[in-house]
Write an enzyme that holds these catalytic residues in place. Structure first.
Site, mmCIF file in Angstrom:
data_model
loop_
_atom_site.group_PDB
_atom_site.id
_atom_site.type_symbol
_atom_site.label_atom_id
_atom_site.label_comp_id
_atom_site.label_asym_id
_atom_site.label_seq_id
_atom_site.Cartn_x
_atom_site.Cartn_y
_atom_site.Cartn_z
ATOM 1 N N CYS A 155 0.503 -1.193 -0.029
ATOM 2 C CA CYS A 155 -0.083 0.230 -0.416
ATOM 3 C C CYS A 155 1.249 1.430 -0.270
ATOM 4 O O CYS A 155 1.565 1.279 -0.969
ATOM 5 C CB CYS A 155 -1.352 0.040 1.176
ATOM 6 S SG CYS A 155 -2.674 1.136 0.676
ATOM 7 N N HIS A 204 -3.735 -5.151 0.605
ATOM 8 C CA HIS A 204 -3.397 -5.592 1.743
ATOM 9 C C HIS A 204 -3.033 -7.368 1.657
ATOM 10 O O HIS A 204 -4.261 -7.739 2.430
ATOM 11 C CB HIS A 204 -3.924 -5.020 3.287
ATOM 12 C CG HIS A 204 -3.909 -4.010 3.128
ATOM 13 N ND1 HIS A 204 -3.039 -2.871 3.936
ATOM 14 C CD2 HIS A 204 -4.536 -2.986 2.292
ATOM 15 C CE1 HIS A 204 -2.690 -1.293 4.363
ATOM 16 N NE2 HIS A 204 -3.415 -1.269 3.431
ATOM 17 N N GLU A 248 -1.696 -9.630 3.036
ATOM 18 C CA GLU A 248 -1.571 -9.592 4.519
ATOM 19 C C GLU A 248 -2.517 -10.331 5.378
ATOM 20 O O GLU A 248 -2.864 -11.251 6.614
ATOM 21 C CB GLU A 248 -0.632 -8.926 5.309
ATOM 22 C CG GLU A 248 -1.087 -7.495 6.027
ATOM 23 C CD GLU A 248 -1.210 -6.075 5.262
ATOM 24 O OE1 GLU A 248 -1.107 -6.632 4.009
ATOM 25 O OE2 GLU A 248 -1.688 -5.087 5.185
HETATM 26 N N1 GLN Z 1 -2.252 6.501 2.520
HETATM 27 C C1 GLN Z 1 -2.065 6.075 1.457
HETATM 28 C C2 GLN Z 1 -3.239 6.231 0.702
HETATM 29 O O1 GLN Z 1 -4.477 6.452 1.474
HETATM 30 C C3 GLN Z 1 -2.103 4.455 1.733
HETATM 31 C C4 GLN Z 1 -2.967 3.700 2.206
HETATM 32 C C5 GLN Z 1 -2.234 2.370 3.284
HETATM 33 O O2 GLN Z 1 -0.815 2.192 2.918
HETATM 34 N N2 GLN Z 1 -3.161 1.236 3.698
HETATM 35 O O3 GLN Z 1 -3.722 5.829 -0.799
#
Ligand code: GLN
Length: 549
Positions: free
Chosen positions: A382, A508, A510
């Site tokens: 992310c 994600h 994970e």
């Molecule tokens: N802050 C970033 C976004 O909102 C990444 C979010 C995250 O790592 N879950 O796109």
């Protein structure tokens, strides 16, 4: 009709109620029953999505896009099932429903009160999953500790259900602590007696007492707890500290927790537990043949719960690869271009963690640069993926001021930009791009090698995305998008050509790694790290040989 198990906690928080609940669920599942678990949290936030990880650890996301408590992660990892919005309820959500109904006039003419309106809504939600007909057993974990003001309506709801449900359809399991007093060399049962008394004052009589302890409980001690807590001695279960949370189901099996619960629920003819896969996993976990060191670059590293699912996914992937994964936490704020080589030199792989806001991002970018240039296996999740894109833009494409508009709204190179549908979003709660979306994978990619599939589905939690206006520049220079959302073209995966393992994912992974289904990207990353570690050793050995020749 489903039967219900309620798990409460006493004496102190952090006793591992989620792990005990998940372990009991695992044992019942291994005996052929269909089981699910839900968590009821007493705080006022409608969901934990608006909480800082320092407050409550990681925010777990389900397929249907619910932002939930991290215990749901344990439930999924243990049971290998998907949970949903219905599996996590907070006081905030209960009140929101009741207040909305009141505004619509559903209680017209009545005074709306904690009892019965709030408790009725709690009970309705406690029964909901059981009414679907999908489950034999629904386990409900009540967050917080007995005696807390805020958990009173939940305990009252359990009391009423214990009274309403047929005797054989309801079990209450109470988890407590038996502290060991070093000076007296004694285990003390009084806090447990008090917490059971407190629960009884609130009208709930536990059927089983699970005792967390650092030392084994003698038969005499168990009898004493049983006598004063009004349960049979075989309903006092010892929960000794375990070397890994994955040992707990087996310990509970030895103690007979599942059998005592099945007896109370009058479930007969259950199968012997089939834990073959589980034991196979533990066997590999306990007998690693090698070791890799992975750097976890994040800004919440002081709190291990902030990256819970990532750490557990490493445990699963380590077992598959039969190697111990040693995770070194590195604070992203402490990494500078001057110290990066020194800080990362002993690693076999680098994971840049998810996150929000600008604190620590320059350190993350510096770490990515090191991994890219030194051909160190790299995995960005992310925000970690977004940092890899920015690093490449700055140092390969030469766009020195490239950034994400999350951190620099006026960057001339917004390589990471706010998603179109996010631009109109004003409210912060539950408004990110959340939950499972499909992704199409390029068959000639590293991503395909790890997934062995062109069609995957992964869970999301973000507002910003790869800016497709720059896609050709990146592709020509060697950072390729190897996975995209099939309907809108959103870049889900980027990877580097001419690098042993360099992958960044917008989602994600994970959150979908379980004991029985370790996540392929984690497995592939650890495999690459293993290769890196072995070659490092070979290189060192041949260097020593040359020196001595
Ligand atoms: N802050 C970033 C976004 O909102 C990444 C979010 C995250 O790592 N879950 O796109």
């Amino acid at each position: 009709m489903a039967k219900y198990i309620f798990v409460t906690g006493g004496v102190t928080s952090s006793l591992g109620k989620g792990i005990i609940a998940a372990s009991l669920a695992k044992l019942l599942q291994s005996r052929g029953l269909k089981v699910t678990i839900q968590k009821f949290d007493p705080y006022i936030n409608v969901d934990p999505g608006t909480l800082n990880p320092y407050e409550h650890g990681e925010c777990f996301v389900t397929d249907d896009g619910a932002e939930t408590d991290l215990d749901l992660g344990h439930y999924e990892r243990f049971l290998n099932i998907s949970t949903s919005q219905a599996n996590n309820v907070t006081t905030g959500r209960i009140y929101q429903t009741v207040i909305n109904k009141e505004r619509e006039g559903e209680y017209l003419g009545k005074t709306v009160q904690v009892v019965p309106h709030i408790t009725d809504e709690i009970k309705r939600r406690m029964m909901l999953l059981g009414e679907s007909g999908e489950y034999d057993i629904v386990i409900t974990e009540i967050g917080g500790t007995v005696g807390d003001i805020e958990s009173l309506p939940f305990i009252e709801a359990v009391r009423q259900l214990q009274w309403e449900l047929p005797e054989e359809d309801c079990v209450v399991v109470h988890l407590t602590l038996i502290p060991y007093l070093k000076a007296a060399k004694e285990l003390k049962t009084k806090p447990t007696q008090h917490s059971v008394r407190l629960l009884s004052q609130e009208g709930v009589h536990p059927n089983v007492i699970v005792c967390r302890t650092e030392h084994p409980l003698t038969a005499e001690l168990k009898r004493k707890i049983a006598l004063f807590c009004n349960v049979k001695p075989n309903a006092v279960i010892e929960a000794l500290d375990a070397s890994t949370i994955y040992e707990v189901p087996l310990k509970m099996l030895d103690e007979g927790l599942d059998v005592i619960v099945l007896k109370k629920l009058q479930i007969n003819g259950y199968a012997a537990p089939d834990l073959q896969k589980w034991r196979g996993f533990l066997d590999k976990l306990h007998h690693p043949k090698g070791k890799v060191t992975i750097g976890l670059i994040g800004k919440y590293i002081e709190l291990q719960d902030a990256y819970k699912s990532i750490l557990e996914a490493f445990v699963h992937a380590g077992a598959v690869n039969q190697c111990k994964v040693q995770v070194v936490n590195i604070h992203s704020e402490h990494i500078t271009p001057q110290n990066v080589a020194e800080k990362l030199k002993d690693l076999d792989g680098l994971l840049v963690a998810p996150g929000f806001g600008s604190r620590g991002v320059e350190g993350k970018i510096t770490a990515v640069q090191y991994a890219r240039e030194q051909k160190l296996p790299f995995f960005g999740i992310c925000l970690g993926m977004q940092m890899a894109v920015i690093e490449f833009a700055r140092h390969v494409l030469g766009w020195k001021q490239a950034h994400s508009t999350e951190m620099d709204a006026s960057t001339p190179f917004p390589v990471i930009a706010l998603m179109e549908e996010q631009k109109k979003v004003k409210k912060k709660g539950g408004t990110m791009r959340l939950g499972a979306y499909p992704c199409k994978i390029d068959p000639h990619s590293l991503a395909y090698q790890v997934y062995q599939s062109t069609d995957i589905s992964e869970r999301h939690r973000h507002r910003w995305e790869f800016n497709n206006n720059y896609i050709n520049d990146f592709m020509h220079a060697g950072l390729v998008p190897s996975g995209k959302n099939p309907s809108n073209g959103l870049v889900e995966i980027v990877e580097l050509k001419n690098h042993p393992f360099f992958i960044g994912v917008q989602y994600h992974p994970e959150l979908k790694s379980t004991v029985e289904n370790p996540h392929p990207v984690f497995v592939g990353f650890i495999q690459a790290a293993k290769y890196h570690a072995e070659h490092k050793q070979q290189a060192m050995a041949s260097m020593r040989e040359k020196q001595s020749a």
